[in-house]
Design a protein around this motif. Structure first.
Motif, PDB file in Angstrom:
ATOM      1  N   ALA A  94       0.837  -1.202   0.000  1.00 56.03           N
ATOM      2  CA  ALA A  94       0.000   0.000   0.000  1.00 56.03           C
ATOM      3  C   ALA A  94       0.875   1.257   0.000  1.00 56.03           C
ATOM      4  O   ALA A  94       1.867   1.333   0.710  1.00 56.03           O
ATOM      5  N   ASN A  95       0.511   2.221  -0.842  1.00 53.15           N
ATOM      6  CA  ASN A  95       1.195   3.513  -0.892  1.00 53.15           C
ATOM      7  C   ASN A  95       0.151   4.581  -0.588  1.00 53.15           C
ATOM      8  O   ASN A  95      -0.447   5.166  -1.472  1.00 53.15           O
ATOM      9  N   THR A  96      -0.060   4.818   0.693  1.00 53.30           N
ATOM     10  CA  THR A  96      -1.113   5.730   1.137  1.00 53.30           C
ATOM     11  C   THR A  96      -0.639   7.184   1.117  1.00 53.30           C
ATOM     12  O   THR A  96       0.543   7.465   0.906  1.00 53.30           O
ATOM     13  N   VAL A  97      -1.561   8.074   1.362  1.00 47.57           N
ATOM     14  CA  VAL A  97      -1.226   9.495   1.479  1.00 47.57           C
ATOM     15  C   VAL A  97      -0.220   9.696   2.614  1.00 47.57           C
ATOM     16  O   VAL A  97       0.688  10.517   2.514  1.00 47.57           O
ATOM     17  N   ILE A  98      -0.354   8.929   3.667  1.00 47.16           N
ATOM     18  CA  ILE A  98       0.585   9.028   4.794  1.00 47.16           C
ATOM     19  C   ILE A  98       1.990   8.629   4.352  1.00 47.16           C
ATOM     20  O   ILE A  98       2.967   9.292   4.701  1.00 47.16           O
ATOM     21  N   HIS A  99       2.112   7.558   3.560  1.00 48.88           N
ATOM     22  CA  HIS A  99       3.426   7.174   3.029  1.00 48.88           C
ATOM     23  C   HIS A  99       4.025   8.313   2.206  1.00 48.88           C
ATOM     24  O   HIS A  99       5.203   8.642   2.340  1.00 48.88           O
ATOM     25  N   LYS A 100       3.201   8.904   1.351  1.00 49.09           N
ATOM     26  CA  LYS A 100       3.678   9.991   0.489  1.00 49.09           C
ATOM     27  C   LYS A 100       4.127  11.189   1.322  1.00 49.09           C
ATOM     28  O   LYS A 100       5.151  11.803   1.037  1.00 49.09           O
ATOM     29  N   ALA A 101       3.376  11.521   2.369  1.00 46.10           N
ATOM     30  CA  ALA A 101       3.751  12.637   3.241  1.00 46.10           C
ATOM     31  C   ALA A 101       5.057  12.333   3.986  1.00 46.10           C
ATOM     32  O   ALA A 101       5.930  13.198   4.093  1.00 46.10           O
ATOM     33  N   LYS A 102       5.192  11.109   4.482  1.00 48.54           N
ATOM     34  CA  LYS A 102       6.423  10.738   5.195  1.00 48.54           C
ATOM     35  C   LYS A 102       7.621  10.773   4.261  1.00 48.54           C
ATOM     36  O   LYS A 102       8.706  11.179   4.660  1.00 48.54           O
ATOM     37  N   SER A 103       7.439  10.346   3.009  1.00 49.69           N
ATOM     38  CA  SER A 103       8.559  10.375   2.069  1.00 49.69           C
ATOM     39  C   SER A 103       8.968  11.814   1.780  1.00 49.69           C
ATOM     40  O   SER A 103      10.152  12.112   1.619  1.00 49.69           O
ATOM     41  N   PHE A 104       7.996  12.728   1.739  1.00 58.20           N
ATOM     42  CA  PHE A 104       8.298  14.146   1.532  1.00 58.20           C
ATOM     43  C   PHE A 104       9.164  14.678   2.677  1.00 58.20           C
ATOM     44  O   PHE A 104      10.161  15.364   2.454  1.00 58.20           O
ATOM     45  N   VAL A 105       8.802  14.330   3.904  1.00 60.89           N
ATOM     46  CA  VAL A 105       9.571  14.764   5.081  1.00 60.89           C
ATOM     47  C   VAL A 105      10.963  14.130   5.063  1.00 60.89           C
ATOM     48  O   VAL A 105      11.970  14.802   5.305  1.00 60.89           O
ATOM     49  N   SER A 106      11.049  12.832   4.750  1.00 64.29           N
ATOM     50  CA  SER A 106      12.347  12.155   4.673  1.00 64.29           C
ATOM     51  C   SER A 106      13.225  12.795   3.607  1.00 64.29           C
ATOM     52  O   SER A 106      14.429  12.978   3.798  1.00 64.29           O
ATOM     53  N   CYS A 107      12.626  13.137   2.492  1.00 59.26           N
ATOM     54  CA  CYS A 107      13.342  13.782   1.392  1.00 59.26           C
ATOM     55  C   CYS A 107      13.928  15.116   1.853  1.00 59.26           C
ATOM     56  O   CYS A 107      15.107  15.395   1.647  1.00 59.26           O
ATOM     57  N   ALA A 108      13.095  15.939   2.479  1.00 63.17           N
ATOM     58  CA  ALA A 108      13.546  17.251   2.954  1.00 63.17           C
ATOM     59  C   ALA A 108      14.654  17.116   3.983  1.00 63.17           C
ATOM     60  O   ALA A 108      15.649  17.837   3.951  1.00 63.17           O
ATOM     61  N   THR A 109      14.510  16.159   4.897  1.00 60.98           N
ATOM     62  CA  THR A 109      15.530  15.914   5.923  1.00 60.98           C
ATOM     63  C   THR A 109      16.832  15.482   5.259  1.00 60.98           C
ATOM     64  O   THR A 109      17.916  15.944   5.639  1.00 60.98           O
ATOM     65  N   GLY A 110      16.751  14.600   4.282  1.00 58.70           N
ATOM     66  CA  GLY A 110      17.928  14.135   3.566  1.00 58.70           C
ATOM     67  C   GLY A 110      18.624  15.247   2.818  1.00 58.70           C
ATOM     68  O   GLY A 110      19.852  15.312   2.775  1.00 58.70           O
ATOM     69  N   ARG A 111      17.861  16.143   2.248  1.00 61.75           N
ATOM     70  CA  ARG A 111      18.454  17.289   1.528  1.00 61.75           C
ATOM     71  C   ARG A 111      19.180  18.212   2.499  1.00 61.75           C
ATOM     72  O   ARG A 111      20.262  18.697   2.199  1.00 61.75           O
TER      73      ARG A 111
END
Length: 91
Positions: free
Chosen positions: A69-86
Motif C-alpha cells: 500500500a502507498n497511502t497518502v501518509i506514506h507519500k507525506a512521510k517520504s516528503f519529510v524524509s526527502c527534505a531531511t535528507g536534503r
C-alpha cells in the motif's frame, strides 16, 4: 546476503540519503545503495529477519515496497524524509 527492494516515492538524492542513513542504523545491515533511476534499494543483511525489518523501516519512512500500500501518509512521510535528507547533505 544481498537483496534488491523496489520502492515507491523515491524522488531525489535527499530521499536516497535519508534511506541510507535510516537503514544503516539497523543492526545486521552492513551495506546500502540506492539507485534513483530504478527506485531500487540494495541491502546487505545478515538474515531474512533483518530483511523484514528493513522493509518495515522503508515503509515507515514513506518508501514502501512496490506492491505494498502507498497511502497518502506514506507519500507525506517520504516528503519529510526527502527534505531531511536534503538538509543533511547541505551541512
Amino acid at each position: 546476503m544481498k537483496n534488491n527492494i523496489e520502492i515507491v516515492n523515491l524522488k531525489c538524492g535527499g530521499c536516497a540519503n535519508s534511506i541510507k542513513k535510516g537503514l544503516l542504523n539497523i543492526e545486521g545491515v552492513s551495506e546500502v545503495s540506492v539507485e534513483l533511476e530504478t527506485s531500487k534499494v540494495t541491502v546487505e543483511v545478515a538474515n531474512e529477519e533483518i530483511l523484514s525489518e528493513v522493509k518495515k523501516k522503508l515503509s515507515s519512512m514513506g518508501y514502501p515496497e512496490i506492491g505494498d500500500a502507498n497511502t497518502v501518509i506514506h507519500k507525506a512521510k517520504s516528503f519529510v524524509s526527502c527534505a531531511t535528507g536534503r538538509m543533511s547533505t547541505e551541512e
